[in-house]
Design a protein around this motif. Structure first.
Motif, mmCIF file in Angstrom:
data_model
loop_
_atom_site.group_PDB
_atom_site.id
_atom_site.type_symbol
_atom_site.label_atom_id
_atom_site.label_comp_id
_atom_site.label_asym_id
_atom_site.label_seq_id
_atom_site.Cartn_x
_atom_site.Cartn_y
_atom_site.Cartn_z
ATOM 1 N N HIS A 199 42.929 21.282 96.371
ATOM 2 C CA HIS A 199 42.003 20.376 95.596
ATOM 3 C C HIS A 199 40.735 19.239 96.473
ATOM 4 O O HIS A 199 40.894 19.321 97.181
ATOM 5 C CB HIS A 199 43.500 18.572 95.777
ATOM 6 C CG HIS A 199 44.600 18.609 94.862
ATOM 7 N ND1 HIS A 199 44.705 18.867 93.969
ATOM 8 C CD2 HIS A 199 45.533 18.906 95.300
ATOM 9 C CE1 HIS A 199 46.147 18.598 93.253
ATOM 10 N NE2 HIS A 199 46.856 19.010 94.524
ATOM 11 N N ASP A 200 40.122 18.980 95.652
ATOM 12 C CA ASP A 200 38.572 19.022 95.514
ATOM 13 C C ASP A 200 38.694 17.739 96.278
ATOM 14 O O ASP A 200 38.792 16.128 95.670
ATOM 15 C CB ASP A 200 37.498 18.993 94.468
ATOM 16 C CG ASP A 200 36.108 18.554 95.013
ATOM 17 O OD1 ASP A 200 35.638 18.869 96.389
ATOM 18 O OD2 ASP A 200 35.393 18.614 94.405
ATOM 19 N N PRO A 201 37.897 17.060 97.570
ATOM 20 C CA PRO A 201 38.497 15.789 98.417
ATOM 21 C C PRO A 201 37.392 14.470 97.541
ATOM 22 O O PRO A 201 38.164 13.663 97.765
ATOM 23 C CB PRO A 201 38.330 15.979 99.920
ATOM 24 C CG PRO A 201 37.900 17.148 99.783
ATOM 25 C CD PRO A 201 38.360 18.131 98.816
ATOM 26 N N TYR A 202 36.816 15.105 97.351
ATOM 27 C CA TYR A 202 35.787 14.369 96.347
ATOM 28 C C TYR A 202 36.978 13.199 95.236
ATOM 29 O O TYR A 202 36.214 12.335 94.487
ATOM 30 C CB TYR A 202 34.261 14.717 96.148
ATOM 31 C CG TYR A 202 33.532 14.808 97.431
ATOM 32 C CD1 TYR A 202 33.110 13.559 98.461
ATOM 33 C CD2 TYR A 202 33.275 16.305 97.040
ATOM 34 C CE1 TYR A 202 32.452 14.586 99.566
ATOM 35 C CE2 TYR A 202 32.952 16.991 98.905
ATOM 36 C CZ TYR A 202 32.339 16.074 99.647
ATOM 37 O OH TYR A 202 31.415 15.752 100.946
ATOM 38 N N LEU A 203 36.280 15.000 94.090
ATOM 39 C CA LEU A 203 37.611 13.906 92.618
ATOM 40 C C LEU A 203 39.149 13.825 93.375
ATOM 41 O O LEU A 203 39.128 12.673 92.785
ATOM 42 C CB LEU A 203 38.005 15.633 91.746
ATOM 43 C CG LEU A 203 37.143 16.644 91.684
ATOM 44 C CD1 LEU A 203 37.292 17.498 91.166
ATOM 45 C CD2 LEU A 203 36.174 15.466 90.756
ATOM 46 N N VAL A 204 39.289 13.938 94.434
ATOM 47 C CA VAL A 204 40.862 12.921 94.792
ATOM 48 C C VAL A 204 40.015 11.381 95.131
ATOM 49 O O VAL A 204 40.933 10.313 94.908
ATOM 50 C CB VAL A 204 41.740 13.253 95.914
ATOM 51 C CG1 VAL A 204 42.602 12.956 96.466
ATOM 52 C CG2 VAL A 204 42.195 14.850 95.875
#
Length: 52
Positions: free
Chosen positions: A5-10
């Motif tokens: 997962h993209d940490p920024y989107l999370v």
């Protein structure tokens, strides 16, 4: 392939979810403290929002 997962989107989704929850609780508190709204009307509103 899928690496994770993209940490920024999370972080963005967690922020949006927490703001949505806060908004819901604030709205519920305002409705609860509104004079002139009967308990029956509040019960119907609660039941309609929690029904699947």
């Amino acid at each position: 392939m899928f690496e994770g997962h993209d940490p920024y989107l999370v972080a963005l989704s967690v922020a949006i979810a927490s703001l949505g929850g806060y908004t819901g609780f604030a709205l519920a508190a305002r409705i609860r403290n509104t004079p002139g709204v009967s308990n029956r009307v509040q019960g119907v509103g609660r039941g309609s929002t929690s029904a699947p």
